[in-house]
Scaffold this motif. Structure first.
Motif, PDB file in Angstrom:
ATOM      1  N   CYS A   8      42.241  23.634  38.466  1.00 41.37           N
ATOM      2  CA  CYS A   8      43.267  24.639  38.699  1.00 41.37           C
ATOM      3  C   CYS A   8      44.406  24.416  37.711  1.00 41.37           C
ATOM      4  O   CYS A   8      44.485  23.371  37.075  1.00 41.37           O
ATOM      5  CB  CYS A   8      43.779  24.555  40.132  1.00 41.37           C
ATOM      6  SG  CYS A   8      44.323  22.903  40.579  1.00 41.37           S
ATOM      7  N   ASP A   9      45.258  25.386  37.607  1.00 41.56           N
ATOM      8  CA  ASP A   9      46.396  25.298  36.696  1.00 41.56           C
ATOM      9  C   ASP A   9      47.522  24.526  37.367  1.00 41.56           C
ATOM     10  O   ASP A   9      48.199  25.026  38.266  1.00 41.56           O
ATOM     11  CB  ASP A   9      46.849  26.708  36.322  1.00 41.56           C
ATOM     12  CG  ASP A   9      48.006  26.653  35.326  1.00 41.56           C
ATOM     13  OD1 ASP A   9      48.415  25.529  34.960  1.00 41.56           O
ATOM     14  OD2 ASP A   9      48.485  27.726  34.928  1.00 41.56           O
TER      15      ASP A   9
ATOM     16  N   TRP B 196      35.915  26.866  48.149  1.00 39.59           N
ATOM     17  CA  TRP B 196      37.270  26.350  48.302  1.00 39.59           C
ATOM     18  C   TRP B 196      38.160  26.766  47.142  1.00 39.59           C
ATOM     19  O   TRP B 196      39.369  26.910  47.298  1.00 39.59           O
ATOM     20  CB  TRP B 196      37.241  24.827  48.422  1.00 39.59           C
ATOM     21  CG  TRP B 196      36.766  24.342  49.746  1.00 39.59           C
ATOM     22  CD1 TRP B 196      35.550  23.800  50.044  1.00 39.59           C
ATOM     23  CD2 TRP B 196      37.494  24.365  50.978  1.00 39.59           C
ATOM     24  NE1 TRP B 196      35.480  23.482  51.369  1.00 39.59           N
ATOM     25  CE2 TRP B 196      36.652  23.811  51.973  1.00 39.59           C
ATOM     26  CE3 TRP B 196      38.761  24.794  51.339  1.00 39.59           C
ATOM     27  CZ2 TRP B 196      37.058  23.679  53.301  1.00 39.59           C
ATOM     28  CZ3 TRP B 196      39.157  24.658  52.662  1.00 39.59           C
ATOM     29  CH2 TRP B 196      38.320  24.105  53.617  1.00 39.59           C
ATOM     30  N   ILE B 197      37.576  26.905  45.984  1.00 38.22           N
ATOM     31  CA  ILE B 197      38.379  27.242  44.811  1.00 38.22           C
ATOM     32  C   ILE B 197      39.020  28.622  44.989  1.00 38.22           C
ATOM     33  O   ILE B 197      40.187  28.830  44.644  1.00 38.22           O
ATOM     34  CB  ILE B 197      37.507  27.227  43.538  1.00 38.22           C
ATOM     35  CG1 ILE B 197      36.892  25.831  43.340  1.00 38.22           C
ATOM     36  CG2 ILE B 197      38.312  27.622  42.327  1.00 38.22           C
ATOM     37  CD1 ILE B 197      37.878  24.715  43.118  1.00 38.22           C
ATOM     38  N   ALA B 198      38.246  29.539  45.547  1.00 41.50           N
ATOM     39  CA  ALA B 198      38.762  30.910  45.698  1.00 41.50           C
ATOM     40  C   ALA B 198      39.656  31.054  46.923  1.00 41.50           C
ATOM     41  O   ALA B 198      40.432  32.008  47.011  1.00 41.50           O
ATOM     42  CB  ALA B 198      37.582  31.880  45.794  1.00 41.50           C
ATOM     43  N   LEU B 199      39.542  30.128  47.827  1.00 43.66           N
ATOM     44  CA  LEU B 199      40.229  30.263  49.118  1.00 43.66           C
ATOM     45  C   LEU B 199      41.752  30.425  49.002  1.00 43.66           C
ATOM     46  O   LEU B 199      42.319  31.353  49.604  1.00 43.66           O
ATOM     47  CB  LEU B 199      39.889  29.063  50.001  1.00 43.66           C
ATOM     48  CG  LEU B 199      40.154  29.259  51.484  1.00 43.66           C
ATOM     49  CD1 LEU B 199      39.235  30.326  52.061  1.00 43.66           C
ATOM     50  CD2 LEU B 199      39.954  27.958  52.234  1.00 43.66           C
ATOM     51  N   PRO B 200      42.426  29.563  48.266  1.00 39.53           N
ATOM     52  CA  PRO B 200      43.888  29.712  48.213  1.00 39.53           C
ATOM     53  C   PRO B 200      44.328  31.063  47.661  1.00 39.53           C
ATOM     54  O   PRO B 200      45.351  31.605  48.103  1.00 39.53           O
ATOM     55  CB  PRO B 200      44.328  28.563  47.306  1.00 39.53           C
ATOM     56  CG  PRO B 200      43.107  28.075  46.636  1.00 39.53           C
ATOM     57  CD  PRO B 200      41.953  28.399  47.534  1.00 39.53           C
ATOM     58  N   HIS B 201      43.566  31.623  46.753  1.00 42.09           N
ATOM     59  CA  HIS B 201      43.921  32.936  46.224  1.00 42.09           C
ATOM     60  C   HIS B 201      43.793  34.006  47.305  1.00 42.09           C
ATOM     61  O   HIS B 201      44.636  34.887  47.425  1.00 42.09           O
ATOM     62  CB  HIS B 201      43.029  33.267  45.024  1.00 42.09           C
ATOM     63  CG  HIS B 201      43.101  32.242  43.947  1.00 42.09           C
ATOM     64  ND1 HIS B 201      42.041  31.403  43.650  1.00 42.09           N
ATOM     65  CD2 HIS B 201      44.113  31.884  43.118  1.00 42.09           C
ATOM     66  CE1 HIS B 201      42.400  30.588  42.658  1.00 42.09           C
ATOM     67  NE2 HIS B 201      43.642  30.856  42.315  1.00 42.09           N
TER      68      HIS B 201
ATOM     69  N   ARG C 226      48.131  26.809  46.156  1.00 41.80           N
ATOM     70  CA  ARG C 226      47.568  25.467  46.244  1.00 41.80           C
ATOM     71  C   ARG C 226      46.228  25.427  45.547  1.00 41.80           C
ATOM     72  O   ARG C 226      45.517  26.421  45.457  1.00 41.80           O
ATOM     73  CB  ARG C 226      47.362  25.066  47.707  1.00 41.80           C
ATOM     74  CG  ARG C 226      48.638  24.786  48.460  1.00 41.80           C
ATOM     75  CD  ARG C 226      49.128  23.377  48.180  1.00 41.80           C
ATOM     76  NE  ARG C 226      50.362  23.072  48.899  1.00 41.80           N
ATOM     77  CZ  ARG C 226      50.943  21.875  48.881  1.00 41.80           C
ATOM     78  NH1 ARG C 226      50.424  20.901  48.175  1.00 41.80           N
ATOM     79  NH2 ARG C 226      52.057  21.658  49.542  1.00 41.80           N
ATOM     80  N   CYS C 227      45.897  24.237  45.084  1.00 37.76           N
ATOM     81  CA  CYS C 227      44.584  24.016  44.497  1.00 37.76           C
ATOM     82  C   CYS C 227      43.521  24.052  45.612  1.00 37.76           C
ATOM     83  O   CYS C 227      43.779  23.651  46.748  1.00 37.76           O
ATOM     84  CB  CYS C 227      44.579  22.648  43.821  1.00 37.76           C
ATOM     85  SG  CYS C 227      42.991  22.111  43.222  1.00 37.76           S
ATOM     86  N   GLY C 228      42.359  24.539  45.275  1.00 37.54           N
ATOM     87  CA  GLY C 228      41.286  24.600  46.262  1.00 37.54           C
ATOM     88  C   GLY C 228      40.940  23.241  46.822  1.00 37.54           C
ATOM     89  O   GLY C 228      40.672  23.079  48.015  1.00 37.54           O
ATOM     90  N   LYS C 229      40.973  22.262  45.951  1.00 38.65           N
ATOM     91  CA  LYS C 229      40.669  20.913  46.419  1.00 38.65           C
ATOM     92  C   LYS C 229      41.709  20.440  47.426  1.00 38.65           C
ATOM     93  O   LYS C 229      41.402  19.756  48.393  1.00 38.65           O
ATOM     94  CB  LYS C 229      40.643  19.945  45.226  1.00 38.65           C
ATOM     95  CG  LYS C 229      39.405  20.052  44.389  1.00 38.65           C
ATOM     96  CD  LYS C 229      39.471  19.112  43.197  1.00 38.65           C
ATOM     97  CE  LYS C 229      39.102  17.701  43.567  1.00 38.65           C
ATOM     98  NZ  LYS C 229      38.892  16.848  42.378  1.00 38.65           N
ATOM     99  N   SER C 230      42.930  20.817  47.153  1.00 38.24           N
ATOM    100  CA  SER C 230      44.002  20.416  48.047  1.00 38.24           C
ATOM    101  C   SER C 230      43.829  21.082  49.421  1.00 38.24           C
ATOM    102  O   SER C 230      44.050  20.453  50.464  1.00 38.24           O
ATOM    103  CB  SER C 230      45.353  20.803  47.433  1.00 38.24           C
ATOM    104  OG  SER C 230      46.407  20.412  48.274  1.00 38.24           O
ATOM    105  N   CYS C 231      43.428  22.359  49.383  1.00 40.86           N
ATOM    106  CA  CYS C 231      43.183  23.068  50.650  1.00 40.86           C
ATOM    107  C   CYS C 231      42.057  22.394  51.426  1.00 40.86           C
ATOM    108  O   CYS C 231      42.155  22.201  52.642  1.00 40.86           O
ATOM    109  CB  CYS C 231      42.801  24.524  50.374  1.00 40.86           C
ATOM    110  SG  CYS C 231      44.155  25.520  49.728  1.00 40.86           S
ATOM    111  N   ARG C 232      41.012  22.094  50.718  1.00 35.09           N
ATOM    112  CA  ARG C 232      39.879  21.457  51.369  1.00 35.09           C
ATOM    113  C   ARG C 232      40.299  20.138  52.021  1.00 35.09           C
ATOM    114  O   ARG C 232      39.972  19.844  53.176  1.00 35.09           O
ATOM    115  CB  ARG C 232      38.773  21.194  50.349  1.00 35.09           C
ATOM    116  CG  ARG C 232      37.619  20.424  50.898  1.00 35.09           C
ATOM    117  CD  ARG C 232      36.586  20.103  49.823  1.00 35.09           C
ATOM    118  NE  ARG C 232      35.715  19.058  50.311  1.00 35.09           N
ATOM    119  CZ  ARG C 232      35.967  17.761  50.173  1.00 35.09           C
ATOM    120  NH1 ARG C 232      37.048  17.357  49.551  1.00 35.09           N
ATOM    121  NH2 ARG C 232      35.145  16.873  50.678  1.00 35.09           N
TER     122      ARG C 232
END
Length: 320
Positions: A7-8, A38-43, A49-55
């Motif tokens: 992620c950016d 998970w990558i698309a989830l925060p969007h 947040r980064c998808g990894k962070s959400c996970r």
DNA sequence: AACACAATCAACCGCAAGAAC
DNA sequence: TGTTCTTGCGGTTGATTGTGT
């Protein structure tokens, strides 16, 4: 050429989660699930947040049935047993403790259990701050009339940990965190080690026993490594290679071999004497016998020796 | 009360594995 | 078959809290 970041980092929020963020993530997942992405989830949620962070946040904190707070003596015992046997395979250990996460277990081991077990035994190690800290631990442990671990129990744990520490500068030889990895020469691991020649010291190459902790915990039940989790081919491979353990010298390092020999002696001598029991075994402790239809955890018919370790452990920890 | 140090734990990082293409 | 993407893992970091002086 490095790997592209997931992620950016410039636009993604980092650090502690706010209650609002927690609520948004929780509500979304409970209503629609993760969507297996998970990558698309925060969007989708509108979280910066980064998808990894959400996970991670979901798995370690927001997920239903997560248990927070003190570990029970039973949980302590389980962690200790599994650590002694399989090393720092936190996801596997956590899967045996419903409601606990690997992060929790790892933190708990590193901050509490390890110190309780080894705090008073390592006076000769290190210098400066480390020694100072250790001294405090020694004081705490030596002050009481607590019952020490039996020599055998302590030795095993210490050797496991010592071996782990020594693995760091030798990642190209063994970058697996299982303390017993050195004589666990499955082709799978050898290949993995080859692939990670350029990896840093922290890398953990083996995923041979990975399984879905999330599912297990969400189902509120203890998981096991079975054919679904451990590919059949891998399983057979592991079983086969464990039938004939490689020579310790294959590790190619004398220090490792020395410790390895000590461990071999401890674990594989036909008769092992502890203060509590005399254990006779057929070929020693079968640490990695992934027999068909039996998970390595569920097939944990703990040996009397292991039990003695645990008895020692329990008495030390809970008599404090 | 103020400071220093230690302990804790949530979060991050980088890697490998496996899925998807 | 090779490449890219996503997930899951274990190790580490750093902010916060607790404790001692």
């Amino acid at each position: 050429m490095g790997r592209a970041p997931c992620c950016d980092k410039a636009t993604v929020k980092r650090g502690p989660w706010s209650p609002e963020e927690d609520a948004m993530l929780k509500a979304y997942i409970e209503e629609r699930g993760t969507g297996n992405n998970w990558i698309a989830l925060p969007h989708k949620i509108g979280l910066k947040r980064c998808g990894k962070s959400c996970r991670l946040r979901w798995l370690n904190y927001l997920r239903p049935n997560i248990k927070h707070g003190d570990f029970t003596p039973e949980e302590d015992s389980t962690i200790c047993k599994l650590y002694i046997s399989i090393g720092s395979r936190w996801s596997i250990i956590a899967a045996q403790l419903p409601g606990r996460t690997d992060n929790d277990v790892k933190n708990y081991w590193n901050t509490k259990l390890k110190k309780r077990l080894l705090g008073g035994r390592r006076k000769d190690r290190g210098a400066g701050t480390q020694q100072h800290r250790q001294g405090e631990l020694d004081g705490a442990n030596d002050g009481g009339e607590q019952q020490p671990l039996s020599a055998s129990a302590m030795e095993r744990i210490q050797l496991c940990m010592q071996l782990q520490e020594m693995q760091n500068p030798l990642s190209s030889i063994s970058n697996h965190n299982n303390p017993l990895h050195l004589w666990q020469p499955s082709s799978h691991h050898q290949v993995a080690a080859t692939h990670s020649n350029n990896s840093n010291n922290n890398s953990n190459s083996s995923r041979s026993s990975s399984f879905d902790v999330t599912v297990a915990a969400e189902q509120g039940q203890s998981s096991s490594l079975n054919d679904q989790n451990l590919g059949g081919q891998q399983q057979m491979e592991t079983t086969a290679t464990m039938d004939g353990l490689a020579s310790p010298s294959s590790a190619g390092n004398s220090n490792i071999v020395t410790i390895e020999a000590e461990l071999q002696e401890l674990l594989y001598s036909a008769t092992t004497t502890t203060t509590d029991s005399v254990v006779t075994q057929q070929g020693g402790v079968d640490w990695w016998s992934y027999e068909q239809g039996r998970s390595p955890v569920n097939c944990w018919d703990f040996t009397p020796e292991t039990s003695s370790v645990l008895q020692d452990y329990t008495s030390v920890v809970y008599d404090m």
